[in-house]
Design an enzyme around this catalytic site. Structure first.
Site, PDB file in Angstrom:
ATOM      1  N   LEU A   1      -2.619 -15.891 -17.539  1.00 56.63           N
ATOM      2  CA  LEU A   1      -2.534 -14.632 -16.642  1.00 56.63           C
ATOM      3  C   LEU A   1      -1.338 -14.897 -15.866  1.00 56.63           C
ATOM      4  O   LEU A   1      -1.083 -16.022 -15.345  1.00 56.63           O
ATOM      5  CB  LEU A   1      -3.672 -14.498 -15.872  1.00 56.63           C
ATOM      6  CG  LEU A   1      -3.338 -13.373 -14.609  1.00 56.63           C
ATOM      7  CD1 LEU A   1      -3.813 -12.047 -15.319  1.00 56.63           C
ATOM      8  CD2 LEU A   1      -4.649 -13.755 -13.694  1.00 56.63           C
TER       9      LEU A   1
ATOM     10  N   HIS B   1      -8.620 -10.241   6.571  1.00 56.02           N
ATOM     11  CA  HIS B   1      -7.664 -10.852   5.621  1.00 56.02           C
ATOM     12  C   HIS B   1      -8.327 -12.047   4.873  1.00 56.02           C
ATOM     13  O   HIS B   1      -7.807 -12.312   3.505  1.00 56.02           O
ATOM     14  CB  HIS B   1      -6.385 -11.310   6.374  1.00 56.02           C
ATOM     15  CG  HIS B   1      -5.729  -9.961   6.878  1.00 56.02           C
ATOM     16  ND1 HIS B   1      -5.534  -8.891   6.222  1.00 56.02           N
ATOM     17  CD2 HIS B   1      -5.116  -9.861   8.072  1.00 56.02           C
ATOM     18  CE1 HIS B   1      -4.741  -7.928   6.953  1.00 56.02           C
ATOM     19  NE2 HIS B   1      -4.443  -8.569   7.931  1.00 56.02           N
TER      20      HIS B   1
ATOM     21  N   TRP C   1       6.256  -7.033   8.846  1.00 56.84           N
ATOM     22  CA  TRP C   1       6.761  -7.876   9.790  1.00 56.84           C
ATOM     23  C   TRP C   1       6.488  -7.344  11.321  1.00 56.84           C
ATOM     24  O   TRP C   1       6.397  -7.961  12.217  1.00 56.84           O
ATOM     25  CB  TRP C   1       8.162  -8.268   9.635  1.00 56.84           C
ATOM     26  CG  TRP C   1       8.638  -9.030   8.486  1.00 56.84           C
ATOM     27  CD1 TRP C   1       9.142  -8.878   7.550  1.00 56.84           C
ATOM     28  CD2 TRP C   1       8.066 -10.499   8.269  1.00 56.84           C
ATOM     29  NE1 TRP C   1       9.152  -9.802   6.748  1.00 56.84           N
ATOM     30  CE2 TRP C   1       8.732 -10.829   7.255  1.00 56.84           C
ATOM     31  CE3 TRP C   1       7.507 -11.671   9.206  1.00 56.84           C
ATOM     32  CZ2 TRP C   1       8.503 -12.137   6.696  1.00 56.84           C
ATOM     33  CZ3 TRP C   1       7.654 -12.920   8.764  1.00 56.84           C
ATOM     34  CH2 TRP C   1       8.120 -13.262   7.317  1.00 56.84           C
TER      35      TRP C   1
ATOM     36  N   GLU D   1       7.766  -4.260   5.517  1.00 56.01           N
ATOM     37  CA  GLU D   1       7.374  -3.316   6.689  1.00 56.01           C
ATOM     38  C   GLU D   1       6.251  -4.164   7.593  1.00 56.01           C
ATOM     39  O   GLU D   1       6.102  -3.914   8.826  1.00 56.01           O
ATOM     40  CB  GLU D   1       6.713  -1.946   6.343  1.00 56.01           C
ATOM     41  CG  GLU D   1       7.804  -0.978   5.946  1.00 56.01           C
ATOM     42  CD  GLU D   1       8.319  -1.247   4.399  1.00 56.01           C
ATOM     43  OE1 GLU D   1       7.417  -1.820   3.697  1.00 56.01           O
ATOM     44  OE2 GLU D   1       9.293  -1.274   4.208  1.00 56.01           O
TER      45      GLU D   1
ATOM     46  N   ARG E   1      -1.311   6.702  -0.944  1.00 54.88           N
ATOM     47  CA  ARG E   1       0.210   6.522  -0.886  1.00 54.88           C
ATOM     48  C   ARG E   1       0.528   5.435  -1.581  1.00 54.88           C
ATOM     49  O   ARG E   1      -0.288   4.521  -1.906  1.00 54.88           O
ATOM     50  CB  ARG E   1       0.185   6.041   0.725  1.00 54.88           C
ATOM     51  CG  ARG E   1       0.153   7.084   1.706  1.00 54.88           C
ATOM     52  CD  ARG E   1       0.841   6.476   2.919  1.00 54.88           C
ATOM     53  NE  ARG E   1      -0.165   5.532   3.613  1.00 54.88           N
ATOM     54  CZ  ARG E   1      -0.944   5.603   4.235  1.00 54.88           C
ATOM     55  NH1 ARG E   1      -1.476   6.992   4.757  1.00 54.88           N
ATOM     56  NH2 ARG E   1      -1.834   4.823   4.806  1.00 54.88           N
TER      57      ARG E   1
ATOM     58  N   ASP F   1      -5.711  -3.182   0.307  1.00 51.69           N
ATOM     59  CA  ASP F   1      -5.924  -2.163   1.601  1.00 51.69           C
ATOM     60  C   ASP F   1      -7.253  -2.337   2.061  1.00 51.69           C
ATOM     61  O   ASP F   1      -8.237  -2.001   1.261  1.00 51.69           O
ATOM     62  CB  ASP F   1      -5.117  -0.988   1.538  1.00 51.69           C
ATOM     63  CG  ASP F   1      -4.626  -0.378   2.813  1.00 51.69           C
ATOM     64  OD1 ASP F   1      -4.702  -1.078   3.582  1.00 51.69           O
ATOM     65  OD2 ASP F   1      -4.252   1.009   2.668  1.00 51.69           O
ATOM     66  N   GLY F   2      -7.130  -2.290   3.413  1.00 50.51           N
ATOM     67  CA  GLY F   2      -8.528  -2.100   4.091  1.00 50.51           C
ATOM     68  C   GLY F   2      -9.266  -3.210   4.833  1.00 50.51           C
ATOM     69  O   GLY F   2     -10.047  -3.258   5.199  1.00 50.51           O
ATOM     70  N   ASN F   3      -8.565  -4.301   4.893  1.00 53.44           N
ATOM     71  CA  ASN F   3      -8.956  -5.567   5.315  1.00 53.44           C
ATOM     72  C   ASN F   3      -9.199  -5.489   6.753  1.00 53.44           C
ATOM     73  O   ASN F   3     -10.377  -5.964   7.338  1.00 53.44           O
ATOM     74  CB  ASN F   3      -7.949  -6.802   5.092  1.00 53.44           C
ATOM     75  CG  ASN F   3      -7.804  -7.265   3.796  1.00 53.44           C
ATOM     76  OD1 ASN F   3      -8.496  -6.886   2.875  1.00 53.44           O
ATOM     77  ND2 ASN F   3      -6.463  -8.071   3.573  1.00 53.44           N
TER      78      ASN F   3
END
Ligand code: FPP
Length: 248
Positions: free
Chosen positions: A138, A44, A76, A74, A197, A27-29
């Site tokens: 991985l 992004h 979209w 969500e 969250r 998160d946070g881009n």
């Protein structure tokens, strides 16, 4: 000769336990881009470059499973330009990185739904999965068009379709019908950017995960931050609901 950035020399302490499965809400881009007066898509793109660095570090540190939240059910609802841009970034990521990821022993998997995703991207995702399916170093789970509630709904539907009687339903009945069937639950879930969250991510699978929240925006979350998260994980006492020493 290209010089190695000093951060690349950072390694986990040999006494640490490396979490077998790390999951990340990247998160946070958007805020990273805004701080630089850049368009959100530049954030992004920077986030995607960072993902590449974090995958490399996970391979090196001996993490076996890495699950990243790339696009939620969500997402979209974001402006069309951003959604289209994110789809393009996904395609470019596969085009650009697949050979190297394959050579590094990374197995690519998808968690989420492919319905609704544009056909050329669906094809690329399927090809990437097929090509890397025997790799063992991985497992990279890309949560793309993924929602935790949606995943549970589709698992319940499959249980009904399979005609399983109510009294025969166990946790395993559900777990084996999730997108992550056969994979271990995450040990450590990281969320960047200061938000605290869950945002519909791995709702079932993260029941006993250790959560780590950091204010750092995803494009800046480097090897050093990953090591801090792993160090913090090593300071936790995982009890899975039990009392470890009843006399203490
Ligand atoms: C959250 O930042 C990030 C996303 C919704 C997209 C994450 C995608 C990538 C890092 C790149 C693509 C992934 C792969 C696997 C190639 P935000 O936009 O919500 O940031 P903000 O909260 O600061 O606005």
């Amino acid at each position: 000769m290209p010089s190695t950035p000093p951060e690349d020399n950072l390694r986990p302490d040999p006494t640490w336990e490396i979490p077998a499965h790390i999951a990340i809400i990247m998160d946070g881009n958007g805020r990273w881009a805004r701080e630089r007066r850049l368009p959100r898509l530049a954030g992004h793109r920077a986030g995607t470059e960072n993902l590449r660095r974090v995958i490399r570090a996970c391979v090196e540190f001996g993490v076996h499973y890495l699950t990243v939240y790339a696009f939620s059910t969500e997402n979209w609802a974001r402006p069309k330009e951003e959604v289209d841009g994110l789809m393009e970034i996904m395609e470019e990521f596969i085009d650009k990185e697949l050979d190297e990821l394959d050579a590094e022993g990374v197995q690519i998997r998808h968690v989420g739904k492919l319905e609704g995703v544009r056909p050329q991207l669906q094809i690329k995702i399927r090809e990437a999965i097929e090509r890397t399916r025997h790799n063992q170093r991985l497992v990279l789970n890309v949560a793309f068009n993924y929602g935790g509630r949606d995943e549970i709904v589709q698992a319940v539907r499959r249980i009904v379709e399979d005609g399983i009687p109510a009294e025969a339903i166990t946790e395993e009945t559900i777990a084996s019908r999730l997108y992550t069937a056969g994979l271990p639950d995450p040990d450590l879930v990281i969320r960047t950017s200061g938000e605290v969250r869950i945002s519909n991510f791995l709702l079932w699978q993260s029941a006993y995960a250790e959560w780590y929240f950091t204010p750092v925006f995803w494009p800046d979350f480097g090897r050093q931050h990953l090591l801090e998260a792993i160090a913090d994980y090593n300071r936790r006492e995982r009890r899975f609901g039990r009392v470890l020493d009843p006399d203490e």
